[in-house]
Design a protein around this motif. Structure first.
Motif, PDB file in Angstrom:
ATOM      1  N   ILE A 105       0.030  26.526  41.375  1.00  0.00           N
ATOM      2  CA  ILE A 105      -1.248  26.397  40.404  1.00  0.00           C
ATOM      3  C   ILE A 105      -2.228  26.934  42.093  1.00  0.00           C
ATOM      4  CG2 ILE A 105      -1.250  24.448  38.637  1.00  0.00           C
ATOM      5  CD1 ILE A 105      -2.175  22.422  40.667  1.00  0.00           C
ATOM      6  N   PRO A 106      -3.371  27.203  41.873  1.00  0.00           N
ATOM      7  CA  PRO A 106      -4.264  28.131  42.834  1.00  0.00           C
ATOM      8  C   PRO A 106      -4.678  26.549  43.721  1.00  0.00           C
ATOM      9  CG  PRO A 106      -4.923  28.635  40.457  1.00  0.00           C
ATOM     10  CD  PRO A 106      -4.011  27.753  40.409  1.00  0.00           C
ATOM     11  N   GLU A 107      -5.353  25.333  43.289  1.00  0.00           N
ATOM     12  CA  GLU A 107      -5.314  24.109  43.644  1.00  0.00           C
ATOM     13  C   GLU A 107      -4.220  23.831  44.605  1.00  0.00           C
ATOM     14  OE1 GLU A 107      -6.945  24.090  38.936  1.00  0.00           O
ATOM     15  OE2 GLU A 107      -4.863  24.269  40.552  1.00  0.00           O
ATOM     16  N   CYS A 108      -2.957  24.010  44.497  1.00  0.00           N
ATOM     17  CA  CYS A 108      -2.618  23.743  45.893  1.00  0.00           C
ATOM     18  C   CYS A 108      -1.711  24.842  46.415  1.00  0.00           C
ATOM     19  CB  CYS A 108      -1.678  22.447  45.000  1.00  0.00           C
ATOM     20  SG  CYS A 108      -2.738  21.117  44.098  1.00  0.00           S
ATOM     21  N   ASP A 109      -1.264  24.619  47.299  1.00  0.00           N
ATOM     22  CA  ASP A 109      -0.668  25.772  48.184  1.00  0.00           C
ATOM     23  C   ASP A 109       0.609  25.586  48.190  1.00  0.00           C
ATOM     24  OD1 ASP A 109      -2.730  26.576  49.319  1.00  0.00           O
ATOM     25  OD2 ASP A 109      -2.646  24.535  51.412  1.00  0.00           O
ATOM     26  N   TYR A 110       1.982  26.298  47.915  1.00  0.00           N
ATOM     27  CA  TYR A 110       2.969  25.994  47.821  1.00  0.00           C
ATOM     28  C   TYR A 110       3.968  27.150  48.850  1.00  0.00           C
ATOM     29  CZ  TYR A 110       2.994  31.604  46.095  1.00  0.00           C
ATOM     30  OH  TYR A 110       2.877  32.684  45.991  1.00  0.00           O
ATOM     31  N   ASP A 111       5.320  26.836  49.490  1.00  0.00           N
ATOM     32  CA  ASP A 111       5.755  27.360  49.719  1.00  0.00           C
ATOM     33  C   ASP A 111       7.634  27.711  49.983  1.00  0.00           C
ATOM     34  OD1 ASP A 111       7.651  27.742  52.118  1.00  0.00           O
ATOM     35  OD2 ASP A 111       7.288  26.339  53.237  1.00  0.00           O
ATOM     36  N   MET A 112       7.210  28.780  49.624  1.00  0.00           N
ATOM     37  CA  MET A 112       8.455  30.133  48.670  1.00  0.00           C
ATOM     38  C   MET A 112       9.842  29.539  49.304  1.00  0.00           C
ATOM     39  SD  MET A 112       9.233  31.645  46.296  1.00  0.00           S
ATOM     40  CE  MET A 112       7.392  33.258  46.122  1.00  0.00           C
ATOM     41  N   ASP A 113      10.158  29.445  50.440  1.00  0.00           N
ATOM     42  CA  ASP A 113      11.093  28.508  50.801  1.00  0.00           C
ATOM     43  C   ASP A 113      11.425  27.432  50.303  1.00  0.00           C
ATOM     44  OD1 ASP A 113      11.551  30.574  53.275  1.00  0.00           O
ATOM     45  OD2 ASP A 113      10.350  29.956  54.254  1.00  0.00           O
ATOM     46  N   ASP A 114      10.366  26.640  50.325  1.00  0.00           N
ATOM     47  CA  ASP A 114      10.616  25.232  49.725  1.00  0.00           C
ATOM     48  C   ASP A 114      10.826  25.175  48.287  1.00  0.00           C
ATOM     49  OD1 ASP A 114      10.501  22.651  49.380  1.00  0.00           O
ATOM     50  OD2 ASP A 114       9.089  22.669  48.050  1.00  0.00           O
ATOM     51  N   ILE A 115      10.317  26.682  47.607  1.00  0.00           N
ATOM     52  CA  ILE A 115      11.037  26.662  46.588  1.00  0.00           C
ATOM     53  C   ILE A 115      12.264  26.989  46.229  1.00  0.00           C
ATOM     54  CG2 ILE A 115      10.609  28.441  44.267  1.00  0.00           C
ATOM     55  CD1 ILE A 115       7.518  28.315  44.859  1.00  0.00           C
ATOM     56  N   ILE A 116      12.794  28.122  47.032  1.00  0.00           N
ATOM     57  CA  ILE A 116      14.155  28.764  47.364  1.00  0.00           C
ATOM     58  C   ILE A 116      15.235  27.269  47.470  1.00  0.00           C
ATOM     59  CG2 ILE A 116      15.579  29.836  48.101  1.00  0.00           C
ATOM     60  CD1 ILE A 116      13.418  31.754  46.684  1.00  0.00           C
ATOM     61  N   SER A 117      14.606  26.572  48.323  1.00  0.00           N
ATOM     62  CA  SER A 117      15.218  25.290  48.684  1.00  0.00           C
ATOM     63  C   SER A 117      15.779  24.921  47.744  1.00  0.00           C
ATOM     64  CB  SER A 117      15.359  24.503  49.940  1.00  0.00           C
ATOM     65  OG  SER A 117      14.380  24.986  50.885  1.00  0.00           O
ATOM     66  N   ARG A 118      14.917  24.176  46.742  1.00  0.00           N
ATOM     67  CA  ARG A 118      15.372  23.887  45.594  1.00  0.00           C
ATOM     68  C   ARG A 118      16.034  24.308  44.809  1.00  0.00           C
ATOM     69  NH1 ARG A 118      10.488  20.016  44.856  1.00  0.00           N
ATOM     70  NH2 ARG A 118      10.069  19.795  42.145  1.00  0.00           N
ATOM     71  N   LEU A 119      15.265  25.774  44.117  1.00  0.00           N
ATOM     72  CA  LEU A 119      16.236  26.061  43.578  1.00  0.00           C
ATOM     73  C   LEU A 119      17.958  25.862  44.043  1.00  0.00           C
ATOM     74  CD1 LEU A 119      14.109  29.044  42.725  1.00  0.00           C
ATOM     75  CD2 LEU A 119      15.072  27.156  40.713  1.00  0.00           C
ATOM     76  N   THR A 120      18.097  26.195  44.935  1.00  0.00           N
ATOM     77  CA  THR A 120      19.618  26.060  45.627  1.00  0.00           C
ATOM     78  C   THR A 120      20.238  24.908  45.791  1.00  0.00           C
ATOM     79  OG1 THR A 120      18.970  28.222  47.253  1.00  0.00           O
ATOM     80  CG2 THR A 120      21.123  26.509  48.226  1.00  0.00           C
ATOM     81  N   ARG A 121      18.875  23.763  45.613  1.00  0.00           N
ATOM     82  CA  ARG A 121      20.347  22.285  46.158  1.00  0.00           C
ATOM     83  C   ARG A 121      20.012  22.408  44.255  1.00  0.00           C
ATOM     84  NH1 ARG A 121      15.564  21.060  49.233  1.00  0.00           N
ATOM     85  NH2 ARG A 121      14.470  19.828  47.365  1.00  0.00           N
ATOM     86  N   GLY A 122      19.630  22.551  43.128  1.00  0.00           N
ATOM     87  CA  GLY A 122      20.030  22.507  41.940  1.00  0.00           C
ATOM     88  C   GLY A 122      21.092  23.078  42.340  1.00  0.00           C
TER      89      GLY A 122
END
Length: 319
Positions: free
Chosen positions: A191-208
């Motif tokens: 969402i535009p109201e909160c910053d995001y980290d693409m590396d964190d997204i990738i890590s979450r997907l990988t852990r899953g």
């Protein structure tokens, strides 16, 4: 006040018709005449105005879109355009105006207010980004449309063991993405109201994936950027089979939900009451399930606040 007008402007939203109906019938019940302005501020400038009767708003409460039509009108942003609009209102003897729409529509009502013309704003937008109200007309319906679409996409994601990136509307607000993502158990919500980290997204997907998860749903608010580009990055960095769906204008259509019909009816009727009380320059809303109204100039000086607690909850539940 004996004669009022009503217009819808900007992007259409489910429930606008219910609001128009409420304005017309509430006004007629109290002995006022009501005039419909067609095609928003563009129609106002051009005098596309006609008297509405009880039957004019029959059989519309359940219909999406807006009977009064809508249009963008850059001309109304100019002083000349605003004066043309006021001239038309005076020509028809319209003493007060109900404006149903989003931020741009409110800006037009604000300008009329500054010129001394009584207006009341009614929040009609799927984006849910209007200050001074917890919910806007159309948000609930659009939200349920998105949820239904994500439910269907999840079936395919599960069957084909894919990662899906889904882009939803909302302009610069993340409410649709946040509420839909939380309701649908999305693994990630951007969402535009909160910053995001693409590396964190990738890590979450990988852990899953490492714990046996075969599919994922990522919801992206359009204010964040292109879901297509985000999908490309995810596929490149994870090698997961990734698909992107941009839901688009399907979110703005359809029969309004019960919640939107009731909200629109309450807000439309309250707008008429304010004009009858001689109160212009206001905007109506709902807060803690109570009808409220605010000075429209002061309201537009505020900023819509997204519930960051819900965003945190979505992260906690999607581990």
């Amino acid at each position: 006040m004996k004669r009022i007008g009503v217009l819808t402007s900007g992007g259409d939203s489910p429930g606008m018709n219910a609001a128009v109906r409420a304005v017309v019938r509430k006004a007629i019940f109290h002995g006022l005449e009501v005039y419909g302005v067609y095609q928003g501020y563009s129609g106002l400038i051009n005098g596309n105005i006609e008297k509405l009767e009880l039957g004019s708003v029959g059989d519309i409460i359940h219909r999406g879109g807006t009977k009064l039509l809508s249009a963008r009108c850059p001309e109304f942003k100019t002083l000349e355009g605003q004066m043309k609009g006021i001239e038309q209102l005076k020509k028809f003897g319209i003493e007060g105006l109900v404006v149903i729409g989003g931020d741009g529509s409110y800006q037009g009502a604000k300008k009329l207010t500054e010129h001394g013309y009584p207006c009341v704003g009614v929040p009609g937008t799927i984006d849910n980004d209007i200050p001074g109200t917890d919910f806007t007309i159309g948000f609930d319906t659009a939200l349920n449309t998105v949820i239904d679409a994500i439910d269907k996409i999840r079936d395919t994601a599960t069957s084909h063991e894919r990662t899906y990136v889904i882009e939803v509307m909302g302009r610069n607000a993340g409410d649709i993405a946040l509420w839909a993502g939380l309701a649908d158990g999305a693994e990630t919500i951007l969402i535009p109201e909160c910053d995001y980290d693409m590396d964190d997204i990738i890590s979450r997907l990988t852990r899953g994936s490492e714990r046996g998860k075969k599919h994922s749903i990522i919801v992206v608010a359009e204010g964040v950027g292109s879901a297509i580009e985000i999908g490309k990055v995810i596929e490149e960095k994870t090698n997961f089979d990734t698909r992107v769906t941009v839901l688009g204008h399907v979110q703005r259509g359809g029969s309004p939900s019960a919640a939107d019909r009731v909200l629109a009816s309450r807000l439309g009727a309250r707008a008429v009451e304010l004009l009858m009380e001689g109160k212009g320059g206001r905007c109506v809303g709902i807060q803690n399930n109570k009808l409220v109204d605010h000075d429209i100039i002061e309201a537009l000086a505020q900023k819509h606040e997204l519930d960051k607690g819900m965003y945190q909850l979505s992260q906690e539940l999607s581990i």
